[in-house]
Design a protein around this motif. Structure first.
Motif, PDB file in Angstrom:
ATOM      1  N   THR A  64      -2.618   4.428   9.387  1.00 58.62           N
ATOM      2  CA  THR A  64      -1.008   5.624   9.801  1.00 58.62           C
ATOM      3  C   THR A  64      -0.164   4.551   9.166  1.00 58.62           C
ATOM      4  O   THR A  64      -0.610   3.360   8.617  1.00 58.62           O
ATOM      5  CB  THR A  64      -1.274   5.614  11.493  1.00 58.62           C
ATOM      6  OG1 THR A  64      -1.483   4.391  12.130  1.00 58.62           O
ATOM      7  CG2 THR A  64      -2.290   6.432  11.937  1.00 58.62           C
ATOM      8  N   THR A  65       1.341   4.772   9.304  1.00 60.75           N
ATOM      9  CA  THR A  65       1.981   3.533   8.455  1.00 60.75           C
ATOM     10  C   THR A  65       2.011   2.385   9.187  1.00 60.75           C
ATOM     11  O   THR A  65       2.485   1.924   8.390  1.00 60.75           O
ATOM     12  CB  THR A  65       3.131   4.865   8.703  1.00 60.75           C
ATOM     13  OG1 THR A  65       3.568   4.855   9.705  1.00 60.75           O
ATOM     14  CG2 THR A  65       3.578   6.004   8.097  1.00 60.75           C
ATOM     15  N   ALA A  66       1.919   2.637  10.656  1.00 60.03           N
ATOM     16  CA  ALA A  66       2.004   1.097  11.635  1.00 60.03           C
ATOM     17  C   ALA A  66       1.143  -0.060  10.837  1.00 60.03           C
ATOM     18  O   ALA A  66       1.476  -0.617  10.697  1.00 60.03           O
ATOM     19  CB  ALA A  66       1.841   1.592  13.152  1.00 60.03           C
ATOM     20  N   LYS A  69      -0.726   0.890   7.987  1.00 60.73           N
ATOM     21  CA  LYS A  69      -0.501   0.543   6.383  1.00 60.73           C
ATOM     22  C   LYS A  69       0.396  -0.336   5.912  1.00 60.73           C
ATOM     23  O   LYS A  69       0.174  -1.064   4.999  1.00 60.73           O
ATOM     24  CB  LYS A  69      -0.606   1.897   5.787  1.00 60.73           C
ATOM     25  CG  LYS A  69      -2.040   2.732   5.370  1.00 60.73           C
ATOM     26  CD  LYS A  69      -1.229   3.912   4.680  1.00 60.73           C
ATOM     27  CE  LYS A  69      -0.435   4.475   4.701  1.00 60.73           C
ATOM     28  NZ  LYS A  69      -0.054   6.057   3.919  1.00 60.73           N
ATOM     29  N   ASN A  70       1.625  -0.872   7.265  1.00 61.85           N
ATOM     30  CA  ASN A  70       2.645  -1.937   6.699  1.00 61.85           C
ATOM     31  C   ASN A  70       2.151  -3.038   6.745  1.00 61.85           C
ATOM     32  O   ASN A  70       2.046  -3.741   5.404  1.00 61.85           O
ATOM     33  CB  ASN A  70       2.875  -0.975   7.759  1.00 61.85           C
ATOM     34  CG  ASN A  70       4.732  -2.590   7.560  1.00 61.85           C
ATOM     35  OD1 ASN A  70       5.099  -2.062   6.084  1.00 61.85           O
ATOM     36  ND2 ASN A  70       5.174  -2.224   8.314  1.00 61.85           N
ATOM     37  N   TYR A  71       0.859  -3.749   7.313  1.00 59.33           N
ATOM     38  CA  TYR A  71       0.974  -4.763   7.535  1.00 59.33           C
ATOM     39  C   TYR A  71      -0.187  -5.537   7.287  1.00 59.33           C
ATOM     40  O   TYR A  71      -0.784  -6.695   7.331  1.00 59.33           O
ATOM     41  CB  TYR A  71       1.044  -6.198   8.874  1.00 59.33           C
ATOM     42  CG  TYR A  71      -0.403  -5.181  10.145  1.00 59.33           C
ATOM     43  CD1 TYR A  71      -1.498  -5.407   9.973  1.00 59.33           C
ATOM     44  CD2 TYR A  71       0.300  -3.678  10.821  1.00 59.33           C
ATOM     45  CE1 TYR A  71      -2.215  -5.318  10.819  1.00 59.33           C
ATOM     46  CE2 TYR A  71      -0.489  -3.304  11.603  1.00 59.33           C
ATOM     47  CZ  TYR A  71      -1.932  -3.919  11.576  1.00 59.33           C
ATOM     48  OH  TYR A  71      -2.868  -3.237  12.724  1.00 59.33           O
TER      49      TYR A  71
END
Lengths: 308, 248
Positions: free
Chosen positions: A92-94, A96-98
Motif C-alpha cells: 500500500t502507499t504507506a 511503498k513509500n519507505y
C-alpha cells in the motif's frame, strides 16, 4: 530465520493487509514478528498479537511515526534489521513509500509486490502491469519485500504473541507532516471491500458518477474507477483501480462503462466474480467478465439497483 | 537551484507485453519504445520549474543502451537543458541505478531530483526512494502538487484515502504521480534545437558503481488467464446469476 512484518494500521485499527502479509511471511518459513509503528499503538499491538503464527509484536510509539513518514520509518526499521533476515510489508502507499529506503540502506534490492512465495529466496511478482509474471531469486543476505496482499489469504486469529516496546526514535529533521485531505466516506475501503462497483469513462461526468455510488450504497460496496475516469476528473485518484492505482480482489467486481484497458485489468482480474456492463459488445472487459451485459449503463444501472 | 531528472526508455505503454517462448523475459525486439510515462511527468515538472525561474538548470539523465539517447533527446526537446547518457546494455536494477544517480546528483550539485514513481516495465517503484536514502535526503513520493519556497519544497502526495502534504528541506527527491501535470508535446523547432544540446557520454564504471544484479530472473511466464464467461440478456438474468453465485 527471523522475519519482520510491518503492520498496516491507522493508529486505531489493525488492517487486514497485515494478516495477509503474515501469510506471505509464514510461507518463507521461520519466526514472524510484527512491528507496529505509530502513536498510541497499544490497541493495534493487542490486535496484532492475536494473529496466528506470530512470535512477538514490537511496538514503537512516537509522534514522528503518526503518519509513518518515510524518513522516520527508515530510522526505526534499519537498526532493527540486524536481528532479522527479511522484512515484509503490504504494498500500500504507506509502505511503498519507505521500504525502498530500508532496502537501499541495507544495500539490498527490494522485491516489490510479490504475489507468490516459492521459497525463502524465490518469489513471483507481476511485471508490465501484470501482463507477465517474473519468478526472481534473490542473492541478498537480507530480503526486503512488499506484498500484493490481494494474492494472499489472511492469517487467522487465535494466537497470543508476546509484546515489547522499543525505545523512542530520533525525529527526522528534514521532513515534516503539514496536513492531509482524506476522502470522507461511510463506504468500505476499496482494497478490503467484499463488493466493488467501478465506473469508467462511459459514465461521462462527475455528476453521473452518482448512479455508480448509489448502486454501491445499495450493495454495501466500495466505489472504484478506471484510470480514464480519474484522468477525466470524474473522481479522485484514490478511487483508481489498476496498475497505477490499487489492486483489488473482492468477491464481486462490477465494472460499469469500463472498456477494460490492460492497466485496469491488472488491478482487478483476481476478483472472484466479475460483472461488466458496457454498451460496446466488443469491449475487452467482456473477455475477463464472468457475466457480461451489453446495455446502456444509464438504463441498466438504475434497473439493477431497483432489482436488488 | 539545479534539477536532475532521470528518464527510462521502456516498452510503449500502448503496446501489450509479450512473454518470450523460452521464458527468459518479455520480447522487446521490433516493438515501439518510449519514455516511461511517469518520467514524462518528471520532465514536464522540471521544465515548469525552469520557466518559473525556480530552477536555474534542468539536467536529464538516462542509464541504458545506445538508444536511450533518443529518450534524452525527447526530454531536451521539451525544454531540459542538457543530457547525461550512462551507457550500458545490462538491464540494471533500481539499486544500481540509484547508486549511479547518487554519484551524478553529487557531482552536479543538484538540489532537487524528480523521478517517476515507477517504471512501467519492471514495476519496482524503488529508484526514487532508494536514491533519497543513499543521499540521506528527504523524499516526497507520489507527488500530486509541488511548491518550492526558499530552501524547502512542499509536496502534496497521493496516498490511500486521499492526499497528504509534507514539507521537505532541500535538497530532496520527489517522485511523480499521474495528476502532477499534463506533459506537453515537443514543437518541431524545439526538436531541431534539441539536436544541438549537449549530451555527455558516460558508463557505470565512470561512477565506480558495482552494478552486479542481486536478483536472478528464474523465468518469466504469462499470467494465469481468465476465461470469458457468458453474456446475459437482461438485468433480471444478471441478478438471477449473482444470486445463484451467492455474491449478493
Amino acid at each position: 530465520m527471523a522475519i519482520l512484518v510491518v503492520a498496516e494500521h491507522d493508529n486505531t485499527d489493525l488492517k487486514d493487509a497485515t494478516h495477509k502479509t503474515v501469510t506471505a511471511a509464514a510461507a518463507m518459513g521461520g519466526d514472524v514478528d510484527i512491528l507496529v509503528a505509530g502513536t498510541g499503538v497499544k490497541d493495534v499491538m493487542a490486535a496484532a498479537a492475536k494473529i496466528d503464527g506470530v512470535r512477538a509484536v514490537l511496538g514503537v510509539d512516537h509522534v514522528s511515526l503518526t503518519r509513518q513518514l518515510a524518513e522516520a520509518m527508515e530510522a526505526v526499521i534499519v537498526p532493527l534489521m540486524s536481528e532479522y533476515d527479511a522484512i515484509l510489508a503490504p504494498d500500500t502507499t504507506a509502505h511503498k513509500n519507505y521500504m525502498p529506503r530500508v532496502a537501499a540502506k541495507l544495500d539490498v534490492m527490494q522485491i516489490s509486490s510479490i504475489t507468490g512465495v516459492e521459497s525463502a529466496d524465490t518469489f513471483v511478482r507481476p511485471i508490465y502491469a501484470g501482463n507477465a509474471m517474473a519468478t526472481v531469486k534473490s542473492s541478498d543476505s537480507k530480503k526486503v519485500i512488499t506484498v500484493r496482499t490481494t494474492a494472499f489469504n489472511a492469517a487467522g486469529e487465535g494466537g497470543s504473541a508476546s509484546d515489547k516496546m522499543l525505545a523512542d526514535p530520533a525525529s527526522p529533521s528534514t521532513s515534516e507532516f503539514v496536513g492531509e485531505e482524506l476522502t470522507k466516506s461511510d463506504r468500505p475501503e476499496l482494497a478490503a471491500a467484499k463488493i466493488v462497483v467501478s465506473g469508467g469513462r462511459g459514465v461521462g461526468s462527475s455528476e453521473n458518477f452518482a448512479i455508480i455510488e448509489s448502486l454501491a450504497d445499495k450493495l454495501g460496496a466500495a466505489v472504484g474507477a478506471s484510470r480514464a475516469a480519474v484522468d477525466a476528473g470524474y473522481v479522485p485518484n484514490d478511487y483508481q483501480v489498476g496498475q497505477t492505482g490499487k489492486s483489488v480482489a473482492p468477491e464481486l467486481y462490477i465494472a460499469i462503462g469500463i472498456s477494460g484497458a490492460i492497466q485496469h485489468l491488472a488491478g482487478m482480474k483476481d476478483s472472484k466474480i466479475i460483472v461488466a456492463i458496457n454498451k460496446d459488445e466488443d469491449a475487452p472487459i467482456f473477455q475477463v467478465a464472468d457475466y457480461g451485459l451489453v446495455a446502456d449503463l444509464f438504463i441498466a444501472v438504475p434497473e439493477l439497483e431497483a432489482a436488488l | 537551484m539545479k534539477v536532475l531528472v532521470p528518464v527510462k526508455r521502456v516498452l510503449d505503454y500502448n503496446v501489450k507485453a509479450r512473454v518470450k517462448a523460452d521464458q527468459s523475459g518479455v520480447d522487446l525486439s521490433n516493438v515501439k519504445m518510449s519514455m516511461n510515462p511517469f518520467d514524462e511527468i518528471s520532465v514536464e515538472e522540471a521544465v515548469r520549474l525552469k520557466e518559473a525561474g525556480t530552477a536555474t538548470e534542468a539536467v536529464v539523465v538516462s542509464i541504458g543502451p545506445a538508444k536511450a539517447q533518443e529518450t534524452i533527446r525527447t526530454a531536451l526537446a521539451v525544454g531540459m537543458d542538457r543530457g547525461i547518457h550512462v551507457q550500458t546494455d545490462e538491464d540494471l536494477e533500481p539499486l544500481a541505478i540509484a547508486k549511479i544517480l547518487k554519484a551524478i546528483a553529487e557531482e552536479e550539485g543538484a538540489q532537487l531530483v524528480i523521478t517517476g514513481k515507477q517504471a512501467i516495465d519492471n514495476d519496482y517503484g524503488a529508484t526514487g526512494s532508494m536514491l533519497a536514502a543513499l543521499l540521506d535526503w528527504p523524499q516526497g513520493t507520489f507527488a500530486n502538487t509541488v511548491e518550492t519556497s526558499g530552501d524547502s519544497i512542499t509536496v502534496k502526495r497521493e496516498v490511500d484515502g486521499g492526499l497528504q502534504t509534507v514539507k521537505l528541506t532541500l535538497p530532496a527527491v520527489v517522485t511523480t504521480d499521474l495528476r502532477l501535470n499534463e506533459p506537453r508535446y515537443a514543437r518541431l523547432p524545439d526538436i531541431m534545437k534539441a539536436k544541438k544540446k549537449q549530451i555527455d557520454a558516460k558508463t557505470p564504471a565512470d561512477y565506480g558503481v558495482d552494478t552486479a544484479p542481486r536478483l536472478t530472473t528464474v523465468k518469466v511466464t504469462e499470467p494465469a488467464g481468465r476465461s470469458a464467461g457468458i453474456k446475459v440478456e437482461s438485468v433480471e438474468a444478471l441478478v438471477g446469476k449473482l444470486k445463484t453465485e451467492g455474491v449478493i
